[in-house]
Scaffold this motif. Structure first.
Motif, PDB file in Angstrom:
ATOM      1  N   MET A 105      47.156 -28.685  43.105  1.00 53.01           N
ATOM      2  CA  MET A 105      46.383 -28.498  41.873  1.00 53.01           C
ATOM      3  C   MET A 105      45.043 -29.193  42.033  1.00 53.01           C
ATOM      4  SD  MET A 105      46.967 -26.630  39.290  1.00 53.01           S
ATOM      5  CE  MET A 105      46.356 -26.310  37.666  1.00 53.01           C
ATOM      6  N   THR A 106      44.303 -29.426  40.974  1.00 50.49           N
ATOM      7  CA  THR A 106      42.955 -29.971  41.044  1.00 50.49           C
ATOM      8  C   THR A 106      42.962 -31.463  41.234  1.00 50.49           C
ATOM      9  OG1 THR A 106      42.790 -30.347  38.692  1.00 50.49           O
ATOM     10  CG2 THR A 106      42.220 -28.162  39.467  1.00 50.49           C
ATOM     11  N   GLU A 107      41.782 -32.006  41.515  1.00 59.24           N
ATOM     12  CA  GLU A 107      41.616 -33.437  41.748  1.00 59.24           C
ATOM     13  C   GLU A 107      40.999 -34.130  40.540  1.00 59.24           C
ATOM     14  OE1 GLU A 107      43.498 -33.103  45.157  1.00 59.24           O
ATOM     15  OE2 GLU A 107      42.715 -35.019  44.395  1.00 59.24           O
ATOM     16  N   LEU A 108      41.199 -33.597  39.348  1.00 63.21           N
ATOM     17  CA  LEU A 108      40.638 -34.210  38.153  1.00 63.21           C
ATOM     18  C   LEU A 108      41.255 -35.581  37.925  1.00 63.21           C
ATOM     19  CD1 LEU A 108      40.685 -31.112  35.769  1.00 63.21           C
ATOM     20  CD2 LEU A 108      38.665 -32.190  36.748  1.00 63.21           C
ATOM     21  N   GLN A 142      40.907 -39.924  33.567  1.00 61.12           N
ATOM     22  CA  GLN A 142      39.904 -39.997  32.512  1.00 61.12           C
ATOM     23  C   GLN A 142      39.374 -38.602  32.174  1.00 61.12           C
ATOM     24  OE1 GLN A 142      36.592 -42.508  33.491  1.00 61.12           O
ATOM     25  NE2 GLN A 142      35.705 -42.397  31.437  1.00 61.12           N
ATOM     26  N   GLN A 143      39.141 -37.782  33.187  1.00 60.34           N
ATOM     27  CA  GLN A 143      38.665 -36.425  32.949  1.00 60.34           C
ATOM     28  C   GLN A 143      39.711 -35.590  32.210  1.00 60.34           C
ATOM     29  OE1 GLN A 143      37.733 -35.668  37.142  1.00 60.34           O
ATOM     30  NE2 GLN A 143      35.606 -35.232  36.546  1.00 60.34           N
ATOM     31  N   LEU A 144      40.970 -35.789  32.554  1.00 60.26           N
ATOM     32  CA  LEU A 144      42.034 -35.038  31.896  1.00 60.26           C
ATOM     33  C   LEU A 144      42.161 -35.424  30.431  1.00 60.26           C
ATOM     34  CD1 LEU A 144      44.802 -35.061  34.660  1.00 60.26           C
ATOM     35  CD2 LEU A 144      43.463 -33.101  33.878  1.00 60.26           C
ATOM     36  N   ALA A 149      47.105 -31.998  35.043  1.00 59.84           N
ATOM     37  CA  ALA A 149      46.257 -30.811  35.037  1.00 59.84           C
ATOM     38  C   ALA A 149      47.034 -29.605  34.526  1.00 59.84           C
ATOM     39  CB  ALA A 149      45.704 -30.545  36.438  1.00 59.84           C
ATOM     40  N   ASN A 150      48.304 -29.480  34.934  1.00 62.54           N
ATOM     41  CA  ASN A 150      49.130 -28.366  34.483  1.00 62.54           C
ATOM     42  C   ASN A 150      49.392 -28.418  32.984  1.00 62.54           C
ATOM     43  OD1 ASN A 150      49.444 -26.885  36.803  1.00 62.54           O
ATOM     44  ND2 ASN A 150      51.285 -27.955  37.468  1.00 62.54           N
ATOM     45  N   SER A 151      49.713 -29.613  32.469  1.00 58.76           N
ATOM     46  CA  SER A 151      50.038 -29.719  31.042  1.00 58.76           C
ATOM     47  C   SER A 151      48.805 -29.478  30.179  1.00 58.76           C
ATOM     48  CB  SER A 151      50.650 -31.093  30.740  1.00 58.76           C
ATOM     49  OG  SER A 151      49.685 -32.131  30.856  1.00 58.76           O
ATOM     50  N   VAL A 152      47.628 -29.943  30.630  1.00 62.42           N
ATOM     51  CA  VAL A 152      46.396 -29.707  29.877  1.00 62.42           C
ATOM     52  C   VAL A 152      46.030 -28.223  29.920  1.00 62.42           C
ATOM     53  CG1 VAL A 152      43.936 -30.231  29.717  1.00 62.42           C
ATOM     54  CG2 VAL A 152      45.561 -32.055  30.237  1.00 62.42           C
ATOM     55  N   LEU A 153      46.185 -27.606  31.083  1.00 60.20           N
ATOM     56  CA  LEU A 153      45.902 -26.175  31.200  1.00 60.20           C
ATOM     57  C   LEU A 153      46.819 -25.372  30.279  1.00 60.20           C
ATOM     58  CD1 LEU A 153      44.491 -23.781  32.491  1.00 60.20           C
ATOM     59  CD2 LEU A 153      46.124 -23.911  34.386  1.00 60.20           C
ATOM     60  N   ALA A 154      48.084 -25.745  30.223  1.00 63.72           N
ATOM     61  CA  ALA A 154      49.018 -25.044  29.343  1.00 63.72           C
ATOM     62  C   ALA A 154      48.593 -25.183  27.887  1.00 63.72           C
ATOM     63  CB  ALA A 154      50.430 -25.594  29.535  1.00 63.72           C
ATOM     64  N   ALA A 155      48.089 -26.359  27.519  1.00 62.70           N
ATOM     65  CA  ALA A 155      47.617 -26.567  26.147  1.00 62.70           C
ATOM     66  C   ALA A 155      46.428 -25.661  25.848  1.00 62.70           C
ATOM     67  CB  ALA A 155      47.243 -28.034  25.945  1.00 62.70           C
ATOM     68  N   TYR A 156      45.507 -25.520  26.796  1.00 63.98           N
ATOM     69  CA  TYR A 156      44.363 -24.638  26.598  1.00 63.98           C
ATOM     70  C   TYR A 156      44.818 -23.189  26.400  1.00 63.98           C
ATOM     71  CZ  TYR A 156      40.340 -27.693  27.256  1.00 63.98           C
ATOM     72  OH  TYR A 156      39.351 -28.637  27.071  1.00 63.98           O
ATOM     73  N   LEU A 157      45.796 -22.759  27.189  1.00 67.57           N
ATOM     74  CA  LEU A 157      46.270 -21.387  27.059  1.00 67.57           C
ATOM     75  C   LEU A 157      46.949 -21.167  25.711  1.00 67.57           C
ATOM     76  CD1 LEU A 157      47.668 -20.731  30.645  1.00 67.57           C
ATOM     77  CD2 LEU A 157      45.501 -19.975  29.683  1.00 67.57           C
ATOM     78  N   TRP A 211      49.374 -17.227  33.788  1.00 65.56           N
ATOM     79  CA  TRP A 211      49.466 -18.617  34.253  1.00 65.56           C
ATOM     80  C   TRP A 211      48.952 -18.749  35.679  1.00 65.56           C
ATOM     81  CZ3 TRP A 211      49.530 -23.379  32.936  1.00 65.56           C
ATOM     82  CH2 TRP A 211      50.050 -24.377  33.760  1.00 65.56           C
ATOM     83  N   GLU A 212      49.326 -17.818  36.541  1.00 67.78           N
ATOM     84  CA  GLU A 212      48.889 -17.893  37.930  1.00 67.78           C
ATOM     85  C   GLU A 212      47.372 -17.722  38.054  1.00 67.78           C
ATOM     86  OE1 GLU A 212      52.407 -19.041  39.035  1.00 67.78           O
ATOM     87  OE2 GLU A 212      50.713 -18.836  40.415  1.00 67.78           O
ATOM     88  N   ARG A 213      46.805 -16.782  37.270  1.00 62.32           N
ATOM     89  CA  ARG A 213      45.351 -16.599  37.308  1.00 62.32           C
ATOM     90  C   ARG A 213      44.630 -17.851  36.804  1.00 62.32           C
ATOM     91  NH1 ARG A 213      46.804 -11.521  35.244  1.00 62.32           N
ATOM     92  NH2 ARG A 213      46.179 -12.120  33.117  1.00 62.32           N
ATOM     93  N   ALA A 214      45.185 -18.453  35.744  1.00 61.79           N
ATOM     94  CA  ALA A 214      44.561 -19.649  35.189  1.00 61.79           C
ATOM     95  C   ALA A 214      44.600 -20.798  36.191  1.00 61.79           C
ATOM     96  CB  ALA A 214      45.261 -20.044  33.898  1.00 61.79           C
ATOM     97  N   LYS A 215      45.741 -21.002  36.844  1.00 61.47           N
ATOM     98  CA  LYS A 215      45.854 -22.094  37.823  1.00 61.47           C
ATOM     99  C   LYS A 215      44.895 -21.882  38.993  1.00 61.47           C
ATOM    100  CE  LYS A 215      50.257 -22.239  38.769  1.00 61.47           C
ATOM    101  NZ  LYS A 215      51.495 -22.764  39.377  1.00 61.47           N
ATOM    102  N   GLU A 216      44.822 -20.645  39.450  1.00 67.38           N
ATOM    103  CA  GLU A 216      43.923 -20.359  40.574  1.00 67.38           C
ATOM    104  C   GLU A 216      42.470 -20.642  40.196  1.00 67.38           C
ATOM    105  OE1 GLU A 216      44.132 -16.355  41.908  1.00 67.38           O
ATOM    106  OE2 GLU A 216      42.610 -16.614  43.479  1.00 67.38           O
ATOM    107  N   GLU A 217      42.068 -20.240  38.970  1.00 69.14           N
ATOM    108  CA  GLU A 217      40.700 -20.465  38.544  1.00 69.14           C
ATOM    109  C   GLU A 217      40.413 -21.947  38.357  1.00 69.14           C
ATOM    110  OE1 GLU A 217      38.569 -18.103  38.608  1.00 69.14           O
ATOM    111  OE2 GLU A 217      36.934 -19.431  38.028  1.00 69.14           O
TER     112      GLU A 217
END
Length: 694
Positions: A1-4, A7-9, A27-35, A47-53
């Motif tokens: 996953m990302t290197e955020l 603090q950034q998360l 990063a996964n839990s924050v991304l899920a919240a955005y979705l 979900w896969e497209r979001a993770k890749e982006e």
């Protein structure tokens, strides 16, 4: 996953805190919240497209767009403009292949049909004027239809139709009886006016040309939504327009309720021109049948109206419209017949439309973070430009412009832009959830020719993505003469759909009561409440009244001298009788206080001469020497290097050429300077030794 980082998360999570499930912040839990905030289930292909982006860009907003089905290229673009959906080309067979005058098709009453007068009333009772609504709705439609990476060209051209064009309209367009309208009567008179509204750099009106058949998967419905359907809702609630009712404004502006639409869209066989005329009139009876008052002129195919398409549409469009299409150019043009904008003639109408553009579309007249202007907006009279003032230098709008730039920077994480006057940006929250950001600023009232304009004392509401003005919330004006204030509020991107759902058909308010979801209703309601509270707190420090005998002029330099600069601690005379901050002193008992300033017009237009009384309190009986230091106030403090283009130091009255004044305890000396009304001036005092003359 990302290197955020952690603090950034945490920072990224703030706008969607409500949608985050209990547990570890990753990063996964924050991304899920955005979705979830965007009503997208965090699973499967989305979900896969979001993770890749997110892996590629480390940007949650772009990841949401990718999950929603945008192409990787458009999701990665900061502009994130939609690409043109390819429409199936219209087959030119049978009646569609015929040439000649258009066919008149009046709508007969049938179950569920809306009569013409009812269709006009679907906008309700807007809070803005008819001409403002015309500009707002058509600009929103054009903005929603943007494509590619160039600005949207949006033009309002007030035209006087030639006799050749009116004859063409009578003979080849508005054929038949046109019962229930005055179209043919008006076209038979001399000097018929029209307003041509066009956009380029947009997708055009694609999709099927009839609304009674099943819509192909993933097809757009732009054409039938604008031309045939009433109240068609857009699925993208982050765009400027979310209802199909706004199109009725074009008919309402026309004295005869008639328009002509020419559009070019992309199809699987290349660009396709489409042209159709439409009108809304009165209910009428013909051959023992009742008709709703809705009319179309195009081609009658299988007993239903369709546009003329292809070369026939292009040839007729070239003859009727002032603005044509380039070889592969897409877009839409609407010709409104006999517009009633409340002014006596085209030049006056142009002034009305220019004002409507300036006050309602000013965010689109500003460059974005990349330096590109989102829209190229023109108001014309028979093709000749009618200048639109620059909002960034406008005596009223310059304040909201500074606020919008500050909010943009905060919400994008970019550095704050330089601003001549201080701008306060604060989060608007519901518990720990960030709903949006409000920016507030205080700035001087312009003198001279602009002094007749109303002073600003309102917060402008706009949506996060569209940045089109929704409405203004007016609060108390500043008590000090010479000053005004302005604010801008934008919700965070994740909550744009919530605020969109709260808007009435005219998009001129946020109404929490219209929302079914209790949490969403609370979000909008609290945001409106917090916005008003923030504005009132901002005004409160400056709300004390002055005496009726005050001689303060509209130059308003008093508080401009220091109080205007948020967080600064200059020794400005922000109110009559207020004490200044002492400068450096040799005797702790001596202090210099700045009294109520006096203002007079300077010999230079747009400048003011300010005289500040300086009173010494305490110190040795022989007096103390006082030095005045002036500078131009900036967002980061005070610029002591005087720019003569904006500020000229006068000095002590009756002591010309002396840098300091020896003032006995209780004594008063006057100091003066001249400054441009466009800047803030900061004044500070220094107490020197009794014998110093530095």
């Amino acid at each position: 996953m990302t290197e955020l980082s952690a603090q950034q998360l945490i920072a990224a999570l703030a706008p969607v805190q409500r949608h985050h499930r209990p547990g570890e912040v990753s990063a996964n839990s924050v991304l899920a919240a955005y979705l979830r905030a965007a009503d997208i289930d965090p699973e499967g292909g989305a979900w896969e497209r979001a993770k890749e982006e997110l892996e590629r860009t480390e940007n949650f907003d772009l990841a949401v767009r990718a999950a929603a089905g945008e192409t990787r290229e458009s999701a990665r673009s900061r502009d994130t403009r939609p690409r043109a959906a390819v429409t199936r080309a219209t087959d030119l067979i049978g009646a569609r292949a015929s040439r000649g005058p258009l066919n008149w098709f009046p709508q007969r009453f049938e179950p569920g049909a809306i009569q013409g007068a009812g269709a006009k009333k679907l906008l309700g009772t807007p809070n803005v004027s008819m001409e403002e609504l015309l500009v707002r709705e058509t600009a929103q439609n054009s903005w929603d239809a943007r494509i590619g990476d160039r600005p949207v060209e949006f033009t309002l051209n007030l035209r006087q139709l030639t006799s050749e064009i009116t004859d063409l309209l009578l003979d080849s367009v508005f054929t038949g009886a046109a019962s229930g309208t005055r179209i043919r009567e008006v076209l038979s008179t001399d000097g018929v006016n029209a307003v041509e509204i066009s956009d380029r750099g947009t997708v055009g009106l694609g999709g099927p040309v009839r609304n009674d058949r099943a819509i192909p998967p993933e097809s757009v419905t732009h054409f039938i939504d604008l031309i045939f359907n009433i109240g068609a809702t857009k699925s993208d609630l982050t765009s400027g327009g979310t209802y199909g009712f706004g199109k009725s404004i074009a008919y309402m502006v026309s004295e005869v309720g008639a328009i002509i639409v020419w559009s070019r869209c992309a199809t699987d066989r290349g660009p396709e021109d489409r042209l159709i005329a439409s009108a809304i009139g009165d209910v009428f009876e013909l051959d023992e049948f009742r008709y709703t008052g809705r009319h179309w002129w195009g081609r009658t195919v299988d007993g239903r109206p369709e546009p003329i398409v292809g070369p026939a549409a292009r040839e007729l469009g070239d003859r009727l419209f002032a603005k044509t299409f380039g070889a592969d150019e897409l877009g839409t043009s609407i010709l409104i017949l006999a517009p009633d904008l409340g002014a006596p003639g085209p030049e006056d109408d142009a002034a009305v439309l220019t004002e409507a553009v300036l006050w309602n579309l000013w965010p689109k007249l500003l460059p974005d973070e990349s330096g590109m202007y989102p829209m190229e907006i023109r108001v014309e009279v028979d093709g000749v430009d009618h200048p639109i003032p620059d909002p960034s230098t406008h005596p009223i709008l310059s304040g909201p412009v500074s606020c919008l730039n500050a909010v943009r920077a905060v919400q994008s994480g970019a550095p704050r832009p330089h601003s001549l006057f201080a701008v306060d940006v604060t989060e608007v929250k519901r518990y720990s959830e960030v709903l949006g950001h409000i920016a507030l600023t205080k700035y001087p009232i312009a003198s001279g020719a602009a002094s007749g304009l109303p002073n600003s004392h309102a917060v402008t509401l706009m949506r996060h993505g569209a940045e089109l003005v929704v409405r203004k919330i007016e609060r108390a004006p500043l008590a000090e003469p010479g000053f005004q204030w302005a604010g801008v509020f934008k919700p965070v991107g994740a909550l744009d759909p919530t605020f969109a759902r709260s808007e009435p058909p005219a998009h001129d308010d946020w109404s929490p009561a219209s929302l079914q979801d209790k949490i969403q209703r609370s979000q909008v309601k609290l945001a409106m409440q917090r916005i008003q509270e923030a504005a009132d707190r901002f005004v409160e420090p400056y709300a004390s009244t002055r005496t009726a005998s005050s001689t303060s002029s509209a130059a308003g330099v008093g508080d401009m001298l220091a109080g205007l600069m948020a967080g600064s601690s200059g020794s400005a005379p922000s109110r009559a009788g207020s004490a200044s901050r002492p400068g450096g002193t040799r005797s702790s008992k001596a202090s210099a206080q700045l009294g109520a300033p006096q203002w007079t017009d300077s010999s230079t237009p747009g400048w003011t001469r300010t005289t500040v009384p300086v009173r010494l309190v305490g110190g040795p009986p022989t007096g103390s020497r006082v030095r005045i230091e002036i500078g131009i106030g900036t967002d980061g403090g005070t610029e002591r290097q005087i720019d003569p283009s904006y500020l000229r130091d006068g000095g002590w009255e009756e002591q010309e050429g002396t840098p300091t004044a020896l003032i006995p305890p209780g004594g008063v000396r006057n100091y003066w300077f001249e400054s441009s009304d466009a800047i803030a001036v900061d004044v500070a005092t220094r107490i020197l030794s009794e014998d110093s003359d530095e």
